[in-house]
Write a protein that holds these residues in place. Sequence first.
Motif, PDB file in Angstrom:
ATOM      1  N   GLU A  53       0.829  -1.210   0.000  1.00 49.91           N
ATOM      2  CA  GLU A  53       0.000   0.000   0.000  1.00 49.91           C
ATOM      3  C   GLU A  53       0.864   1.261   0.000  1.00 49.91           C
ATOM      4  O   GLU A  53       0.576   2.219  -0.724  1.00 49.91           O
ATOM      5  N   GLU A  54       1.930   1.264   0.796  1.00 41.32           N
ATOM      6  CA  GLU A  54       2.825   2.420   0.834  1.00 41.32           C
ATOM      7  C   GLU A  54       3.506   2.629  -0.525  1.00 41.32           C
ATOM      8  O   GLU A  54       3.672   3.770  -0.961  1.00 41.32           O
ATOM      9  N   GLU A  91       2.292   1.845  -3.515  1.00 37.06           N
ATOM     10  CA  GLU A  91       1.308   2.424  -4.431  1.00 37.06           C
ATOM     11  C   GLU A  91       1.052   3.893  -4.116  1.00 37.06           C
ATOM     12  O   GLU A  91       0.960   4.724  -5.017  1.00 37.06           O
ATOM     13  N   ASN A  92       0.956   4.222  -2.822  1.00 37.68           N
ATOM     14  CA  ASN A  92       0.747   5.616  -2.422  1.00 37.68           C
ATOM     15  C   ASN A  92       1.927   6.494  -2.831  1.00 37.68           C
ATOM     16  O   ASN A  92       1.736   7.597  -3.345  1.00 37.68           O
ATOM     17  N   LEU A  93       3.144   6.003  -2.608  1.00 33.61           N
ATOM     18  CA  LEU A  93       4.329   6.772  -2.974  1.00 33.61           C
ATOM     19  C   LEU A  93       4.365   7.026  -4.477  1.00 33.61           C
ATOM     20  O   LEU A  93       4.584   8.156  -4.926  1.00 33.61           O
ATOM     21  N   THR A 138       1.892   7.039  -6.576  1.00 38.63           N
ATOM     22  CA  THR A 138       0.808   7.964  -6.910  1.00 38.63           C
ATOM     23  C   THR A 138       1.207   9.400  -6.587  1.00 38.63           C
ATOM     24  O   THR A 138       1.021  10.315  -7.400  1.00 38.63           O
ATOM     25  N   GLN A 139       1.785   9.603  -5.422  1.00 34.66           N
ATOM     26  CA  GLN A 139       2.191  10.950  -5.012  1.00 34.66           C
ATOM     27  C   GLN A 139       3.325  11.487  -5.895  1.00 34.66           C
ATOM     28  O   GLN A 139       3.336  12.671  -6.250  1.00 34.66           O
TER      29      GLN A 139
END
Length: 139
Positions: A122-123, A125-127, A129-130
Amino acid sequence: MQLEECVNYLLTTAQHSVFLKMTEKLSVFDLTPVQYAVLYCLWENDKKSPKEIAERLKLENSTISGILERMEKKGLIKRMISKEDRRFIQIMLTEKGAVLEKDVLAAVDKVNEEVMSVFSKEECENLKTQLRVLAGLSV
């Protein structure tokens, strides 16, 4: 503001760390990270203009010119001048550039796995995306 709180410093330092890992993995193929990116563009679509490659990689036209010249000397690509319009140049893979695809992509995947191993799925994918948002690649 402390240096460790500066976004530019954090991104630059992180990018340098990843760049060094990528450079090391790609050196066995006699490639630089940016040369890999050019090859990737051509693996997606065998023929592209220098301008299309520069736009895809967010590079200046003057920068891509030198990169393409070095890659041509290595026998990875060839430049073809259009018979209809001599101002138009297409960049094409050579067989040498084409056969690298599987092994180079595996090496790049390995670097990505190593770099992102400190994060949960999850981290990761979030990174990504950001980072895309900061790079202006997604809304």
